[in-house]
Design an enzyme around this catalytic site. Structure first.
Site, PDB file in Angstrom:
ATOM      1  N   LYS A  22       0.845  -1.216   0.000  1.00  0.00           N
ATOM      2  CA  LYS A  22       0.000   0.000   0.000  1.00  0.00           C
ATOM      3  C   LYS A  22       0.867   1.246   0.000  1.00  0.00           C
ATOM      4  CE  LYS A  22      -1.667   1.593   4.195  1.00  0.00           C
ATOM      5  NZ  LYS A  22      -1.210   2.987   4.364  1.00  0.00           N
ATOM      6  N   ASN A  23       1.964   1.183   0.762  1.00  0.00           N
ATOM      7  CA  ASN A  23       2.781   2.386   0.926  1.00  0.00           C
ATOM      8  C   ASN A  23       3.765   2.612  -0.212  1.00  0.00           C
ATOM      9  OD1 ASN A  23       1.307   2.838   3.170  1.00  0.00           O
ATOM     10  ND2 ASN A  23       2.878   2.201   4.643  1.00  0.00           N
ATOM     11  N   ARG A  96      -3.781  10.520   2.984  1.00  0.00           N
ATOM     12  CA  ARG A  96      -2.645  11.454   3.110  1.00  0.00           C
ATOM     13  C   ARG A  96      -1.872  11.584   1.799  1.00  0.00           C
ATOM     14  NH1 ARG A  96      -1.668  13.220   7.716  1.00  0.00           N
ATOM     15  NH2 ARG A  96       0.513  13.723   7.382  1.00  0.00           N
ATOM     16  N   CYS A 120      -4.697   7.715   9.138  1.00  0.00           N
ATOM     17  CA  CYS A 120      -4.997   7.226  10.487  1.00  0.00           C
ATOM     18  C   CYS A 120      -4.708   8.285  11.539  1.00  0.00           C
ATOM     19  CB  CYS A 120      -4.159   5.994  10.767  1.00  0.00           C
ATOM     20  SG  CYS A 120      -4.689   4.595   9.789  1.00  0.00           S
ATOM     21  N   ASP A 310       4.548   0.218  12.087  1.00  0.00           N
ATOM     22  CA  ASP A 310       3.319  -0.476  11.675  1.00  0.00           C
ATOM     23  C   ASP A 310       3.317  -1.953  12.067  1.00  0.00           C
ATOM     24  OD1 ASP A 310       2.279   1.823  10.089  1.00  0.00           O
ATOM     25  OD2 ASP A 310       4.133   1.451   8.993  1.00  0.00           O
ATOM     26  N   VAL A 332       8.309   6.563  16.506  1.00  0.00           N
ATOM     27  CA  VAL A 332       7.983   7.194  15.219  1.00  0.00           C
ATOM     28  C   VAL A 332       6.755   8.116  15.346  1.00  0.00           C
ATOM     29  CG1 VAL A 332       7.416   6.790  12.782  1.00  0.00           C
ATOM     30  CG2 VAL A 332       9.016   5.270  13.964  1.00  0.00           C
TER      31      VAL A 332
HETATM   32  N1  EPU Z   1       6.384  14.289  10.403  1.00  0.00           N
HETATM   33  C1  EPU Z   1       6.409  15.640  10.721  1.00  0.00           C
HETATM   34  N2  EPU Z   1       6.205  16.547   9.721  1.00  0.00           N
HETATM   35  C2  EPU Z   1       5.968  16.162   8.440  1.00  0.00           C
HETATM   36  C3  EPU Z   1       5.951  14.777   8.111  1.00  0.00           C
HETATM   37  C4  EPU Z   1       6.159  13.865   9.130  1.00  0.00           C
HETATM   38  O1  EPU Z   1       6.603  15.998  11.885  1.00  0.00           O
HETATM   39  O2  EPU Z   1       5.775  17.033   7.574  1.00  0.00           O
HETATM   40  C5  EPU Z   1       6.550  13.300  11.488  1.00  0.00           C
HETATM   41  C6  EPU Z   1       5.284  12.470  11.684  1.00  0.00           C
HETATM   42  O3  EPU Z   1       4.343  13.141  12.489  1.00  0.00           O
HETATM   43  C7  EPU Z   1       5.829  11.207  12.309  1.00  0.00           C
HETATM   44  C8  EPU Z   1       7.195  11.057  11.641  1.00  0.00           C
HETATM   45  O4  EPU Z   1       7.530  12.346  11.108  1.00  0.00           O
HETATM   46  O5  EPU Z   1       5.984  11.393  13.689  1.00  0.00           O
HETATM   47  C9  EPU Z   1       7.261  10.036  10.546  1.00  0.00           C
HETATM   48  O6  EPU Z   1       6.266  10.292   9.586  1.00  0.00           O
HETATM   49  P1  EPU Z   1       6.465   9.905   8.051  1.00  0.00           P
HETATM   50  O7  EPU Z   1       6.405  11.146   7.232  1.00  0.00           O
HETATM   51  O8  EPU Z   1       7.647   9.015   7.928  1.00  0.00           O
HETATM   52  O9  EPU Z   1       5.161   9.048   7.804  1.00  0.00           O
HETATM   53  P2  EPU Z   1       4.182   9.094   6.554  1.00  0.00           P
HETATM   54  O10 EPU Z   1       4.943   9.248   5.294  1.00  0.00           O
HETATM   55  O11 EPU Z   1       3.051  10.025   6.829  1.00  0.00           O
HETATM   56  C10 EPU Z   1       4.296   6.547   6.029  1.00  0.00           C
HETATM   57  C11 EPU Z   1       3.289   5.442   5.975  1.00  0.00           C
HETATM   58  C12 EPU Z   1       2.875   5.060   7.380  1.00  0.00           C
HETATM   59  C13 EPU Z   1       4.119   4.629   8.165  1.00  0.00           C
HETATM   60  C14 EPU Z   1       5.153   5.752   8.139  1.00  0.00           C
HETATM   61  C15 EPU Z   1       6.447   5.367   8.810  1.00  0.00           C
HETATM   62  C16 EPU Z   1       2.175   5.849   3.907  1.00  0.00           C
HETATM   63  C17 EPU Z   1       0.924   6.255   3.209  1.00  0.00           C
HETATM   64  N3  EPU Z   1       2.131   5.870   5.220  1.00  0.00           N
HETATM   65  O12 EPU Z   1       3.614   7.637   6.635  1.00  0.00           O
HETATM   66  O13 EPU Z   1       2.016   3.952   7.251  1.00  0.00           O
HETATM   67  O14 EPU Z   1       3.739   4.348   9.475  1.00  0.00           O
HETATM   68  O15 EPU Z   1       5.435   6.132   6.787  1.00  0.00           O
HETATM   69  O16 EPU Z   1       7.010   4.249   8.184  1.00  0.00           O
HETATM   70  O17 EPU Z   1       3.160   5.501   3.283  1.00  0.00           O
HETATM   71  C18 EPU Z   1       0.179   2.596   7.713  1.00  0.00           C
HETATM   72  O18 EPU Z   1       0.480   1.967   6.692  1.00  0.00           O
HETATM   73  O19 EPU Z   1      -0.714   2.224   8.521  1.00  0.00           O
HETATM   74  C19 EPU Z   1       0.873   3.844   8.011  1.00  0.00           C
HETATM   75  C20 EPU Z   1       0.477   4.702   8.942  1.00  0.00           C
END
Ligand code: EPU
Length: 438
Positions: A22-23, A96, A120, A310, A332
């Protein structure tokens, strides 16, 4: 609103087959926007996150053909056009991924409008890194009541960026924006998850020039244009870990077709430490309960190559059955233990702490975030009425209900289809005893 009634206490046994992550697939679909010719992506799961991204791409003139059975998807971006703000706004709160449309739309159309974001509820989930990245390339960002409008009056230009944390999304934002920006981009503090490397492979197939150096440095040399790609998506490591944990929690035996060792090494080590058994095959991994006591573990979630955030929720359910005290330190997301309330209601003994309990202080320490869990086991789980709060937490609730004695009513289960394809069918294939009410 949909609900399942589970008659728990039966081991899950059998085989499930994974499709693409998915990601990764949702980001690969956005990457197709950058190509001058159609792209083909194989193994795309039929999940609601893919559906939302498909609809948003459709609104921008991309035609998509997704074969539900095989997972083959063809995306044709030859008629990319500006979507109407009101149509885009209809998707506010549903995903997102729209934040990643910014770079490609700015390149293709000179402007972008993105709805309020969803995903989420596992913390504040800000997008400050994303906007800082886009500004650094030259984008101008204006907030509107129905979303955010971006423009690039002077085009997007390569830049030097240092991320304060190796964010997956912000790294993808850089990749999707830099490939056809003018000049070179250097990103330090990048995320290097296997899904990111797969996205880089896709962009390279499209004609991009990207190198991944040591110490989380990614360098991109902007090119004038990109063509479409043909690619088989990396398997879903999160789904694989979820079923592995489900096998352990229910005393079962599950062969996860499509799971691969290399991308899951950290998980496999923890699985073995808990006492889980595994057999690594050519086309998947068999995960099964040892038939004897499970052992407690201390885990800290982290960015790759650490233990993924996750993976912790379904594993916590299995840890309620281990003999002794386990510790899970979530580093995280600041608020990813909300799902444990339902487990406690079912009889689990879990305490949540503000302190960093894993051994290493993290950025959430001393900031009043409940981000460490102590799980004391084994405890008998008893069926309860629970509501799915988010994707991974929801999966773990279902697993707890399957492991529990008696009946559980789990509502809001449609949320699980955001990330798990044919979820109820897979449960049925594994011998779960449940009824479904739409
Ligand atoms: N963060 C910030 N500012 C930002 C972006 C992120 O402070 O502008 C913080 C977040 O709040 C978090 C940390 O950085 O504390 C990591 O966030 P990240 O940006 O890595 O996460 P994401 O890209 O929003 C993706 C996956 C998540 C997975 C995370 C970490 C997708 C769609 N989502 O999220 O997957 O947990 O990376 O590996 O790719 C899931 O599949 O259930 C899921 C939540």
């Amino acid at each position: 609103m949909s609900q399942i009634t589970i008659n728990g206490g039966k081991p899950l046994t059998g085989r499930v087959d994974l499709k693409g992550s998915k990601n990764l697939v949702t980001k690969a679909m956005v990457a197709a926007l950058l190509g001058d010719t159609p792209s083909t992506l194989f193994d795309v799961p039929f999940i609601s996150d893919v559906e939302v991204v498909s609809r948003l791409l459709n609104l921008h003139g991309v035609t998509i053909n997704h074969d539900e059975r095989t997972g083959d998807m063809i995306l044709d971006p030859s008629r990319v056009e500006q979507a109407r703000m009101t149509d885009i706004d209809a998707y506010a709160g549903s995903s997102r991924i729209p934040i990643l449309f910014c770079g490609p739309l700015l390149h293709r159309l000179g402007e972008a409008f993105i709805p309020g974001l969803g995903g989420c509820e596992i913390g504040s989930r800000p997008v400050d890194f994303h906007f800082d990245v886009l500004r650094s390339f030259g984008a101008v960002i204006e907030k509107h009541p129905g979303g955010t409008r971006l423009s690039a009056p002077e085009g997007l230009k390569g830049t030097k960026i240092e991320l304060p944390y190796p964010s997956v999304g912000a790294t993808e934002q850089v990749l999707l924006t830099a490939t056809i920006a003018e000049g070179k981009t250097e990103l330090t503090g990048a995320a290097i998850e296997p899904e990111i490397i797969d996205l880089i492979s896709i962009l390279q197939k499209m004609g991009a020039i990207i190198s991944v150096d040591t110490d989380r440095v990614i360098r991109i040399e902007g090119v004038k244009s990109l063509k479409g790609f043909t690619h088989r998506a990396i398997f879903d490591r999160n789904e694989a870990a979820s079923w592995a944990a489900a096998a352990l929690a229910t005393g079962g035996d599950i062969y996860v077709g499509g799971a691969k060792q290399v991308e899951m090494m950290t998980f496999l080590n923890v699985y073995r430490k808990v006492g889980g058994q595994l057999e690594i095959g050519d086309d998947g991994i068999r995960f099964y309960h040892p038939g004897s006591e499970l052992q407690p573990v201390v885990i800290e979630t982290d960015v790759h190559p650490g233990f993924m955030t996750d993976w912790q929720q379904p594993l916590v359910v299995a840890l309620t059955q281990a003999q002794g005290l386990s510790i899970v330190h979530e580093t995280v997301y600041e608020q990813r233990f909300g799902f444990t309330d339902a487990l406690k209601q079912m009889g689990a003994n879990i305490q949540i702490y503000r302190e960093c309990l894993g051994g290493h202080p993290c950025r959430f320490g001393q900031r009043n975030f409940n981000h460490s869990a102590v799980i004391s086991g084994p405890t008998k789980l008893i069926g309860a009425d629970i509501r799915v709060p988010d994707l991974r937490g929801g999966f773990s609730h279902v697993v707890a209900a399957l492991a529990a004695e008696g009946e559980s009513n789990v509502s809001n289960v449609q949320l699980i289809s955001r990330g798990y394809e044919r979820f109820l069918q897979k449960l049925e294939d594994l011998g779960a005893d449940f009824t479904f009410e739409a």
